[in-house]
Motif scaffolding. Sequence first.
Motif, PDB file in Angstrom:
ATOM      1  N   ILE A 115      41.153  48.993  34.174  1.00  0.00           N
ATOM      2  CA  ILE A 115      40.263  48.800  35.322  1.00  0.00           C
ATOM      3  C   ILE A 115      39.836  50.145  35.884  1.00  0.00           C
ATOM      4  CG2 ILE A 115      40.161  48.007  37.724  1.00  0.00           C
ATOM      5  CD1 ILE A 115      41.850  45.602  36.891  1.00  0.00           C
ATOM      6  N   ARG A 116      40.802  51.061  36.032  1.00  0.00           N
ATOM      7  CA  ARG A 116      40.478  52.388  36.539  1.00  0.00           C
ATOM      8  C   ARG A 116      39.619  53.171  35.545  1.00  0.00           C
ATOM      9  NH1 ARG A 116      40.779  53.915  41.628  1.00  0.00           N
ATOM     10  NH2 ARG A 116      41.167  56.048  40.933  1.00  0.00           N
ATOM     11  N   ALA A 117      39.962  53.094  34.267  1.00  0.00           N
ATOM     12  CA  ALA A 117      39.233  53.870  33.261  1.00  0.00           C
ATOM     13  C   ALA A 117      37.806  53.385  33.103  1.00  0.00           C
ATOM     14  CB  ALA A 117      39.963  53.796  31.917  1.00  0.00           C
ATOM     15  N   ALA A 118      37.563  52.088  33.266  1.00  0.00           N
ATOM     16  CA  ALA A 118      36.229  51.521  33.052  1.00  0.00           C
ATOM     17  C   ALA A 118      35.186  52.171  33.945  1.00  0.00           C
ATOM     18  CB  ALA A 118      36.257  50.016  33.274  1.00  0.00           C
ATOM     19  N   THR A 119      35.572  52.553  35.159  1.00  0.00           N
ATOM     20  CA  THR A 119      34.606  53.145  36.089  1.00  0.00           C
ATOM     21  C   THR A 119      34.144  54.522  35.624  1.00  0.00           C
ATOM     22  OG1 THR A 119      36.370  54.105  37.461  1.00  0.00           O
ATOM     23  CG2 THR A 119      35.624  51.884  38.017  1.00  0.00           C
ATOM     24  N   LEU A 184      37.716  48.186  41.498  1.00  0.00           N
ATOM     25  CA  LEU A 184      36.942  46.960  41.274  1.00  0.00           C
ATOM     26  C   LEU A 184      35.689  46.931  42.123  1.00  0.00           C
ATOM     27  CD1 LEU A 184      39.909  44.436  41.086  1.00  0.00           C
ATOM     28  CD2 LEU A 184      38.373  45.050  39.210  1.00  0.00           C
ATOM     29  N   GLY A 185      35.750  47.543  43.296  1.00  0.00           N
ATOM     30  CA  GLY A 185      34.560  47.619  44.154  1.00  0.00           C
ATOM     31  C   GLY A 185      33.477  48.498  43.565  1.00  0.00           C
ATOM     32  N   ASN A 186      33.869  49.405  42.649  1.00  0.00           N
ATOM     33  CA  ASN A 186      32.914  50.295  41.987  1.00  0.00           C
ATOM     34  C   ASN A 186      32.677  49.884  40.540  1.00  0.00           C
ATOM     35  OD1 ASN A 186      32.682  52.014  44.271  1.00  0.00           O
ATOM     36  ND2 ASN A 186      34.628  52.992  43.725  1.00  0.00           N
ATOM     37  N   PHE A 187      32.877  48.607  40.247  1.00  0.00           N
ATOM     38  CA  PHE A 187      32.807  48.109  38.875  1.00  0.00           C
ATOM     39  C   PHE A 187      31.380  47.926  38.373  1.00  0.00           C
ATOM     40  CE2 PHE A 187      35.565  45.528  35.830  1.00  0.00           C
ATOM     41  CZ  PHE A 187      36.393  46.617  35.583  1.00  0.00           C
TER      42      PHE A 187
END
Length: 406
Positions: A115-119, A184-187
């Motif tokens: 989740i963190r890396a995806a951003t 997740l808010g910056n997804f």
Amino acid sequence: MPSQKITFPGHSGDMLAARLDTPDGPLRACAIFAHCFTCSKDIAAARQISGHLAAQGIAVLRFDFTGLGHSDGEFGNTDFSSNIEDLVAAAAFLEAEHGAPQLLIGHSLGGAAVIRAATRLPLVRAVATIGAPADPAHVTNNFGAALDKIRDQGAAEVSLGGRNFTIRKAFLDDISGHDIAEALGNFGKRALLVLHAPLDAVVGIENAAEIFLAAKHPKSFVTLDTADHLVSQQADATYAAEVISTWSRRYLALAPCPVPEDAPEGVVRVREADAAGFLQDIIINARHELRADEPESFGGTDLGPSPYQLVSAGLGACTSMTMRMYARRKKMPLAHVVVDVTHNKQHADEAEKSGGKVDVFRREIRMEGDLSAEDRAKLMEIADKCPVHKTLHQSAEIVSVEMGGA
């Protein structure tokens, strides 16, 4: 499915051990699988999910984080941030060699990491988590009495999964500084799939609720009803693999699969999913997927229809379609068709003479609508003219060609 051992440099330059599971046919997209805390790339769930995605044309890179499994480096010098950096390094390697990953899959703490890396990976379109914590610091619950010692003395040995690991205070400081809800808010427009087991005794189901509520649409939640935290049972891992595969196709930009000129309906590929049993992956023209298996009484795991049941399905579907086309063309008031097909082997007159049996497919056809007796008789006649019926009733030529090892 080809699976090759590879290495690539991680966040600190240490070489990370990896497996790249690639499709038997055309490469349609790429993905990365991140394992759980102190686990490895080779746990059963990772192998099962990666293999299933590869069967769909999606190459999957699964690797050991720094200091774990067969990767170089000192685990005691790593933290949650370094896991994220290892994921970014894996994405860069995959993009340079095969194509940028569009899908990230993370198990447990690996789920929080993806989740963190995806951003930070703009080409990622979809993220799937399995048993992930809503707060990465949840992992410290596994440290028990050693937690105070780590805080007071700066480091301590912690037993995890039967192995001892050195955990440093820097790890605690780092992991407490990561906010998954913020990530997740910056997804952006990335899709999120949350898979979690209500019976998960390591990461409670409430974590899935927190992640799901913090995410924006598109998002999906699927419960792994009978699974444990490691998704160690084959049936649970198979289900998770099927869900991720089906769900992700809605969001990934999959490269088209070429259709051979001599195969107008495309290629039906059957790939052995379990060498210890009979489970098979069936991929149809790289668009549709099925499973085939045998009942437990025949040594299978009953996770899919048997080969003869699939043949029966083809006969039933073709029968219904043929009847519908005829009724539509003749404007018959056929409201609905149901075809039940059973298969058996039994003696017939000619077979009796040689002591053999023949295959018998029994069709029970139910028609609904304001149909006359003449309409019903004609539709039953048409049922016998469906192409699959003709193929089974007459004869077909089967040509087998050895293509060499995969």
